[in-house]
Design an enzyme around this catalytic site. Structure first.
Site, PDB file in Angstrom:
ATOM      1  N   LYS A  13       0.834  -1.215   0.000  1.00 42.18           N
ATOM      2  CA  LYS A  13       0.000   0.000   0.000  1.00 42.18           C
ATOM      3  C   LYS A  13       0.868   1.264   0.000  1.00 42.18           C
ATOM      4  CE  LYS A  13      -1.965  -1.226   3.904  1.00 42.18           C
ATOM      5  NZ  LYS A  13      -1.270  -2.495   4.182  1.00 42.18           N
ATOM      6  N   ARG A 169      -0.327  -9.651  12.939  1.00 42.27           N
ATOM      7  CA  ARG A 169      -0.942  -8.599  12.110  1.00 42.27           C
ATOM      8  C   ARG A 169      -1.797  -9.236  11.006  1.00 42.27           C
ATOM      9  NH1 ARG A 169       4.300  -5.565  10.469  1.00 42.27           N
ATOM     10  NH2 ARG A 169       2.974  -4.259   9.143  1.00 42.27           N
TER      11      ARG A 169
END
Ligand code: AP5
Length: 215
Positions: A13, A169
């Site tokens: 990202k 995560r």
């Protein structure tokens, strides 16, 4: 141009956002970068967020929505922005919709990358501790002296890029963030890209998707 970049940790990202932000002169708004800065500055927000980030969990929705409300009111957001790492829960997505009203998000790009690739990427990622510039020991190595060529900052490994934290995560992503795919699909705003393709291919695909919004 109001875009969201969605994807698991390490999906690319931040890396892909830099390309479009430079091209269209719009800010990249990364909640992760904002939180890391607060930790570095010793701000109250940073004190609250530090342990959560190191464990790979999520900072509370109320804090994050408040942070974004302030950030999106800044004048540099007038021409648009890329949201990188926000929203990350359904509550954050609903909060964003309420915040933006009719000038809502136009497009959500989801970067899809297999978990094996993510683990390899994140354990070999290096990041500038000052400006956040992203490197990778395998695909985009930093200078040997670990001094950032852009700002002179020290290039480090992020505290949450250890294998154990990355695995947590990824679990948190599946549980809390992956449902956003359905949320934006229903709004007809979702486009899925292969995030493990070569960078020039990803750039071309992003260009094709985003160019109509810039007209
Ligand atoms: P955050 O900083 O947002 O981390 P993340 O979402 O886990 O994403 P990353 O920054 O790890 O990965 P990325 O997708 O940007 O990948 P990158 O471009 O670096 O959040 C950190 C923490 O803050 C969270 O865990 C949470 O605690 C908290 N937080 C943040 N936002 C929050 C929110 N909204 N709500 C609650 N808590 C929040 O790429 C990875 C590597 O791959 C790099 O080395 C890069 O060089 C390489 N790479 C990228 N693309 C390619 C490619 N195509 N080919 C080869 N290599 C590539």
């Amino acid at each position: 141009m109001r875009l969201i970049f969605l994807g698991a940790p390490g999906a690319g990202k931040g890396t892909q956002a830099v390309y479009l932000c430079e091209k269209y002169a719009i800010p990249q708004i990364s909640t992760g970068d904002m939180l890391r800065k607060a930790v570095q500055d010793g701000a109250e927000l940073g004190r609250q967020a530090k342990a959560i980030m190191e464990s790979g969990g999520l900072v509370s929705d109320d804090i994050i929505i408040g942070l974004m409300r302030e950030r999106l009111a800044q004048p540099d957001c007038g021409r648009g922005y890329i949201l990188d790492g926000f929203p990350r829960t359904l509550a954050q997505a609903a909060g964003l919709d309420a915040m933006l009203g009719k000038d809502g998000i136009q497009l959500v790009l989801l970067f899809d990358v297999p978990e094996k690739v993510i683990l390899a990427r994140l354990t070999s990622r290096r990041t500038c501790s000052q400006c956040g510039k992203i490197f990778n020991m395998i695909s985009n190595p930093p200078p040997a002296d670990l001094v950032c060529p852009d700002c002179g900052g020290r290039i480090i490994q992020r505290d949450d890029d250890t294998e154990a934290t990355v695995l947590n995560r990824l679990r948190v992503y599946e549980e809390k963030t992956a449902p956003l795919k359905g949320y934006y699909e229903k709004q007809n705003k979702l486009a899925i890209l292969r995030g493990d393709a070569p960078l020039d291919q990803i750039h071309r695909e992003m260009d094709d998707l985003v160019a109509p919004l810039a007209r």
